[in-house]
Motif scaffolding. Structure first.
Motif, short mmCIF file in Angstrom:
data_model
loop_
_atom_site.label_atom_id
_atom_site.label_comp_id
_atom_site.label_asym_id
_atom_site.label_seq_id
_atom_site.Cartn_x
_atom_site.Cartn_y
_atom_site.Cartn_z
N LEU A 1 0.82 -1.21 0.00
CA LEU A 1 0.00 0.00 0.00
C LEU A 1 0.86 1.26 0.00
O LEU A 1 0.53 2.24 -0.69
CB LEU A 1 -0.94 0.00 1.21
N LEU A 2 1.95 1.27 0.75
CA LEU A 2 2.84 2.43 0.76
C LEU A 2 3.46 2.66 -0.61
O LEU A 2 3.65 3.80 -1.03
CB LEU A 2 3.93 2.24 1.82
N ALA A 3 3.75 1.57 -1.31
CA ALA A 3 4.28 1.70 -2.67
C ALA A 3 3.22 2.29 -3.60
O ALA A 3 3.51 3.15 -4.44
CB ALA A 3 4.74 0.34 -3.19
N LEU A 4 1.97 1.83 -3.45
CA LEU A 4 0.88 2.36 -4.26
C LEU A 4 0.63 3.84 -3.96
O LEU A 4 0.37 4.64 -4.86
CB LEU A 4 -0.39 1.55 -4.02
N MET A 5 0.73 4.22 -2.68
CA MET A 5 0.53 5.61 -2.31
C MET A 5 1.65 6.50 -2.86
O MET A 5 1.41 7.67 -3.20
CB MET A 5 0.45 5.74 -0.79
N ALA A 6 2.86 5.96 -2.95
CA ALA A 6 3.96 6.71 -3.56
C ALA A 6 3.67 6.95 -5.03
O ALA A 6 3.92 8.05 -5.57
CB ALA A 6 5.28 5.96 -3.38
N TYR A 7 3.14 5.94 -5.70
CA TYR A 7 2.76 6.10 -7.12
C TYR A 7 1.62 7.10 -7.26
O TYR A 7 1.61 7.91 -8.21
CB TYR A 7 2.35 4.75 -7.70
N ASP A 8 0.68 7.07 -6.31
CA ASP A 8 -0.41 8.04 -6.33
C ASP A 8 0.12 9.47 -6.20
O ASP A 8 -0.33 10.37 -6.91
CB ASP A 8 -1.37 7.73 -5.18
N GLY B 1 9.96 -6.63 -0.29
CA GLY B 1 10.25 -5.33 0.33
C GLY B 1 11.13 -4.47 -0.54
O GLY B 1 10.90 -3.26 -0.66
N GLY B 2 12.14 -5.09 -1.16
CA GLY B 2 13.03 -4.33 -2.03
C GLY B 2 12.32 -3.75 -3.25
O GLY B 2 12.57 -2.61 -3.65
N SER B 3 11.39 -4.53 -3.84
CA SER B 3 10.64 -4.05 -5.01
C SER B 3 9.76 -2.86 -4.64
O SER B 3 9.70 -1.85 -5.37
CB SER B 3 9.79 -5.18 -5.59
N CYS B 4 9.07 -2.98 -3.50
CA CYS B 4 8.22 -1.88 -3.04
C CYS B 4 9.05 -0.63 -2.73
O CYS B 4 8.67 0.49 -3.11
CB CYS B 4 7.42 -2.30 -1.81
N PHE B 5 10.17 -0.84 -2.06
CA PHE B 5 11.02 0.29 -1.71
C PHE B 5 11.63 0.94 -2.96
O PHE B 5 11.78 2.16 -3.02
CB PHE B 5 12.13 -0.16 -0.77
N LEU B 6 11.94 0.12 -3.97
CA LEU B 6 12.47 0.66 -5.22
C LEU B 6 11.42 1.51 -5.93
O LEU B 6 11.73 2.59 -6.46
CB LEU B 6 12.92 -0.49 -6.13
N LEU B 7 10.17 1.04 -5.93
CA LEU B 7 9.09 1.81 -6.54
C LEU B 7 8.89 3.13 -5.80
O LEU B 7 8.70 4.18 -6.43
CB LEU B 7 7.79 1.00 -6.53
N ILE B 8 8.94 3.08 -4.47
CA ILE B 8 8.79 4.30 -3.67
C ILE B 8 9.92 5.28 -3.95
O ILE B 8 9.71 6.48 -4.16
CB ILE B 8 8.74 3.96 -2.17
N SER B 9 11.15 4.77 -3.98
CA SER B 9 12.33 5.62 -4.23
C SER B 9 12.27 6.24 -5.62
O SER B 9 12.57 7.44 -5.78
CB SER B 9 13.61 4.79 -4.08
N THR B 10 11.88 5.46 -6.61
CA THR B 10 11.78 5.98 -7.98
C THR B 10 10.71 7.06 -8.07
O THR B 10 10.91 8.10 -8.71
CB THR B 10 11.46 4.83 -8.95
N SER B 11 9.56 6.80 -7.43
CA SER B 11 8.47 7.78 -7.45
C SER B 11 8.93 9.10 -6.84
O SER B 11 8.68 10.19 -7.39
CB SER B 11 7.26 7.24 -6.70
N TYR B 12 9.63 9.03 -5.71
CA TYR B 12 10.07 10.25 -5.04
C TYR B 12 11.22 10.94 -5.76
O TYR B 12 11.41 12.15 -5.62
CB TYR B 12 10.42 9.97 -3.58
#
Length: 282
Positions: free
Chosen positions: A112-119, A205-216
């Protein structure tokens, strides 16, 4: 192993080994648990009653609150009981069930945190396409997939932990059933399980964190292009609480799961786990 009896219950040693600390810890964690329930239920109620907040970002926030309530309720009530009760035992099936739900809710929150970063990325970097892509149907389907994904992800971890032979000591040096201390109690070579935990946690966890980092990374690039300082601050302020939650969840989480048990300190692990089990939901 033939001469050993199978463990039917575990004894939780708790957060502190000093009896004089138990009443103080009980009051502190009771207040934190009540605050967690009150805060998150208030968020859900406020969003539910205010139709102007029926947007994807607030819908995701409701899901975060529900996950935090569920996550805290799996851990803290039993923790409070062990702080005041003479018996600190937990049956094998209850321990495995607690482990399953903890990993489920933690996995769902990670997704969900990864999805919110994409949002946030779509809202800040692609505002003209935001309403089209992040519509109510997409948000609902994404939330359902996230909850299901967390429960499926937890099955993999729990299955291999439940199959371990527990025939020796039954004292868990922790305040809840978590993978590292359980692996240490197994009556066999657990290298395969340690590697499996490392790989599963690392990939998910790494995939989600990578998506969050890329989004930010894209978000910060877009914010820096805003001319006014006030505009940059206002835009970035919409991401601050999300970033704090990400750091409090992933930092301690990676510390706990992304190394082998031979280098894992139980006492340090208990303190670290307080951040993502108690502090973050509150």
């Amino acid at each position: 192993m033939d001469n050993q009896s199978t463990v039917t219950e575990f004894r939780l040693l708790g957060l502190s080994r000093f009896p004089e600390m138990q009443p103080l810890l009980f009051m502190c964690f009771l207040i934190i648990y009540l605050l967690t329930l009150a805060d998150n239920l208030s968020i859900c109620l406020a969003i539910w009653t205010d139709t102007t907040l029926h947007t994807p970002v607030y819908f995701f926030l409701v899901n975060v609150s529900l996950l935090d309530i569920s996550y805290s309720s799996v851990i803290l009530p039993n923790m409070l009981v062990t702080l005041v009760a003479k018996s600190k035992s937990l049956s094998f099936s209850s321990c495995i069930a607690q482990l399953y739900f903890i990993i489920s809710f933690a996995g769902s929150k990670s997704f969900l945190l990864a999805l919110m970063a994409y949002d946030r990325y779509m809202a800040i970097c692609q505002p003209l396409h935001y309403a089209t892509i992040m519509n109510h149907r997409t948000s609902l389907c994404s939330a359902i997939a996230i909850w299901i994904g967390g429960f499926v992800y937890s099955v993999l971890h729990t299955f291999f932990i439940a199959r371990l032979p527990f025939c020796g000591p039954n004292e868990i040096n922790h305040f809840f059933c978590e993978i590292p201390p359980l692996i240490k109690l197994a009556f066999m070579d657990t290298y395969f399980n340690e590697v499996l935990v490392f790989l599963l946690s690392g990939v998910v966890g790494g995939s989600c964190f990578l998506l969050i980092s890329t989004s930010y990374a894209y978000i910060l690039s877009t914010i820096m292009k805003i001319c006014s300082t006030q505009g940059r601050f206002k835009t970035f302020s919409t991401c601050v609480s999300h970033l704090i939650t990400v750091l409090l969840l992933y930092g301690p989480g990676f510390f706990t799961y992304l190394h082998l048990s031979s280098s894992y300190s139980m006492d340090t692990g208990k303190v670290v786990s307080v951040f993502y089990t108690v502090v973050t939901p509150c």
